[in-house]
Design a protein around this motif. Structure first.
Motif, mmCIF file in Angstrom:
data_model
loop_
_atom_site.group_PDB
_atom_site.id
_atom_site.type_symbol
_atom_site.label_atom_id
_atom_site.label_comp_id
_atom_site.label_asym_id
_atom_site.label_seq_id
_atom_site.Cartn_x
_atom_site.Cartn_y
_atom_site.Cartn_z
ATOM 1 N N ALA A 300 65.156 66.318 37.848
ATOM 2 C CA ALA A 300 66.196 65.303 38.029
ATOM 3 C C ALA A 300 66.410 64.581 36.706
ATOM 4 O O ALA A 300 65.797 64.942 35.690
ATOM 5 C CB ALA A 300 65.777 64.320 39.111
ATOM 6 N N ASN A 302 66.677 60.623 34.975
ATOM 7 C CA ASN A 302 66.723 59.166 34.898
ATOM 8 C C ASN A 302 66.751 58.839 33.406
ATOM 9 O O ASN A 302 66.083 59.513 32.623
ATOM 10 C CB ASN A 302 65.449 58.522 35.469
ATOM 11 C CG ASN A 302 65.245 58.813 36.936
ATOM 12 O OD1 ASN A 302 66.124 58.577 37.755
ATOM 13 N ND2 ASN A 302 64.073 59.321 37.288
ATOM 14 N N SER A 308 61.802 64.213 34.769
ATOM 15 C CA SER A 308 62.005 63.459 36.012
ATOM 16 C C SER A 308 62.023 64.448 37.174
ATOM 17 O O SER A 308 62.479 65.582 37.005
ATOM 18 C CB SER A 308 63.346 62.729 35.998
ATOM 19 O OG SER A 308 63.548 62.057 34.778
ATOM 20 N N GLU A 310 62.809 64.762 41.531
ATOM 21 C CA GLU A 310 63.052 64.250 42.878
ATOM 22 C C GLU A 310 61.980 64.854 43.776
ATOM 23 O O GLU A 310 61.567 65.988 43.569
ATOM 24 C CB GLU A 310 64.431 64.690 43.384
ATOM 25 C CG GLU A 310 65.525 63.763 42.922
ATOM 26 C CD GLU A 310 66.908 64.331 43.139
ATOM 27 O OE1 GLU A 310 67.049 65.407 43.763
ATOM 28 O OE2 GLU A 310 67.857 63.693 42.665
ATOM 29 N N GLU A 323 64.899 64.407 51.076
ATOM 30 C CA GLU A 323 64.524 63.753 49.831
ATOM 31 C C GLU A 323 63.798 62.464 50.169
ATOM 32 O O GLU A 323 64.267 61.665 50.980
ATOM 33 C CB GLU A 323 65.775 63.455 48.999
ATOM 34 C CG GLU A 323 65.403 63.151 47.570
ATOM 35 C CD GLU A 323 66.496 62.462 46.782
ATOM 36 O OE1 GLU A 323 67.675 62.732 47.016
ATOM 37 O OE2 GLU A 323 66.119 61.634 45.930
ATOM 38 N N ASN A 326 61.790 59.559 44.000
ATOM 39 C CA ASN A 326 62.192 59.895 42.644
ATOM 40 C C ASN A 326 60.980 59.585 41.769
ATOM 41 O O ASN A 326 60.194 58.694 42.089
ATOM 42 C CB ASN A 326 63.384 58.996 42.312
ATOM 43 C CG ASN A 326 64.011 59.274 40.974
ATOM 44 O OD1 ASN A 326 63.588 60.158 40.228
ATOM 45 N ND2 ASN A 326 65.036 58.503 40.653
#
Ligand code: PHE
Length: 389
Positions: A300, A302, A308, A310, A323, A326
């Protein structure tokens, strides 16, 4: 003719079905007798099946009841007394009262007591898990934050869409903060503008005005950032495990799964030489204690973490991957300007408190759980929360 043949009253000549032969002298027609019996209301059991098949009779079912007065028969219902009242005592008719039997199996009146909100139940359970894992709580009492601690210190560029008023609630009064650590602010400015610590930076003109804007914090990572900065000032460096669970705010369109105000759970570990493997391990440990042991990780993005991920968990009830959080490793552009030693890494993750609560209690509309339309019955009737396996 078929029946006559069956009864062997008649037969047929071989090879010529047209020629009917008489087989008996005298045929006794029982059928007629049976039908007569039925007509007279007598019971006829034998051969009924045959009659039915030939559609000469049909079956009908009747049910009769015979009613008689019982021992307590009355034409007006008697109301039995449940209490001796003042009126009964005054008139003296209590002597003749007939009392209703005491029902020892009846439930008592529900007691009007307070109930623990489901979010608080789950919060406490998660808090206990984090404490067991050796995390200590960060102070989360500042709902109002400056853009500096909410975004800039996290290496989130000033043009980032999350910093738009469409996504964030900015304060009108006081609109800005005057309390920012100047030395550190200068380093943050440099890393955004021209980089450093092995980074190219974003190459834009960083503005202090933008960093001074007050807002309602959009994530508790603002708290983690303050704590990491504080930790960086303490010498010598000591590794830490921190967590927080508290309110965050986003300028969201409210629907079944989104509110403008909700809760974040956040955990971080700060130590030398941490890797993505450590992060995965700690997430597996944490989530399995919540009863979610099948996890998957998806790359992911950020602005403040690299890499990163999820976090997804397989939901046995919904039979699908959902989900749940994070996570990532805080970037050197965030940690080094704070003054944390080279080689110190921070692994961190965040999730909402509402999400696991809704999954645990099977709530599909977040507005029933929290906010002005909260369903009180849901809170009153929700069972005690126990996490884990
Ligand atoms: N701040 C992130 C969020 O708003 C959560 C997060 C925390 C991600 C820490 C990575 C590291 O969802």
């Amino acid at each position: 003719m078929k029946a006559a043949a069956k009864n062997r009253w008649i037969g047929f000549e071989k090879g010529n079905k047209e020629l009917v032969l008489r087989k008996v002298e005298d045929a006794k027609d029982e059928l007629q007798a049976q039908l007569k019996m039925l007509e007279n209301g007598e019971v006829c059991v034998e051969g009924v099946h045959d009659l039915k098949r030939r559609k000469l009779v049909t079956k009908e079912k009747s049910i009769w009841y015979s009613l008689q007065k019982g021992p307590e028969f009355v034409t007006k219902r008697k109301i039995l007394a449940t209490d001796v009242t003042r009126e009964h005592l005054k008139s003296g008719d209590w002597k003749d009262l007939e009392f209703k039997d005491y029902n020892y199996g009846a439930h008592g009146q529900p007691i009007a007591i307070g109930y623990v909100h489901s979010l608080l139940e789950v919060r406490e359970a998660i808090q206990n898990i984090l404490l067991e894992m050796g995390f200590s709580e960060m102070p989360t009492n500042m709902f109002v934050e400056s853009s500096f601690w909410n975004f800039d210190a996290l290496f989130q560029p000033q043009q980032h869409p999350a910093r738009d008023s469409h996504d964030t609630f900015f304060l009108r009064a006081p609109a800005t903060t005057t309390q920012l650590p100047d030395d550190y602010l200068e380093k943050v400015k440099q890393v955004h503008q021209s980089g450093g610590y092995g980074s190219k930076g974003y190459g834009y003109d960083w503005k202090r005005d933008e960093a001074e804007k007050n807002l309602l914090r959009t994530h508790t990572t603002a708290v983690s950032t303050r704590m990491l900065y504080k930790l960086a000032q303490e010498k010598p460096f000591a590794p830490k495990r921190y967590y927080s669970i508290d309110r965050v705010f986003r300028n969201e369109a409210v629907d079944r799964t989104h509110l403008a105000e909700f809760h974040h759970i956040e955990g971080l570990i700060c130590d030398y030489g941490l890797t993505l493997g450590d992060l995965i391990g700690v997430l597996e440990d944490f989530f399995s204690r919540l009863g979610m042991s099948k996890l998957r990780f998806k790359p992911a993005y950020n602005p403040y973490t690299e890499p990163s991920m999820e976090v997804f968990s397989y939901h046995e009830g919904l039979k699908k991957w959902v989900e749940i959080g994070n996570s990532g490793m805080f970037r050197p552009e965030m940690l080094l300007p704070m003054g944390l030693p080279e080689g110190v890494n921070v692994i961190a993750w965040g999730l909402s408190l509402e999400r696991p609560t809704m999954i645990l209690y099977g709530i599909d509309n977040i507005r029933d759980l929290f906010g002005p339309k909260v369903d009180f019955n849901l809170i009153k009737n929700s069972p005690i929360c126990r996490l884990g396996l």
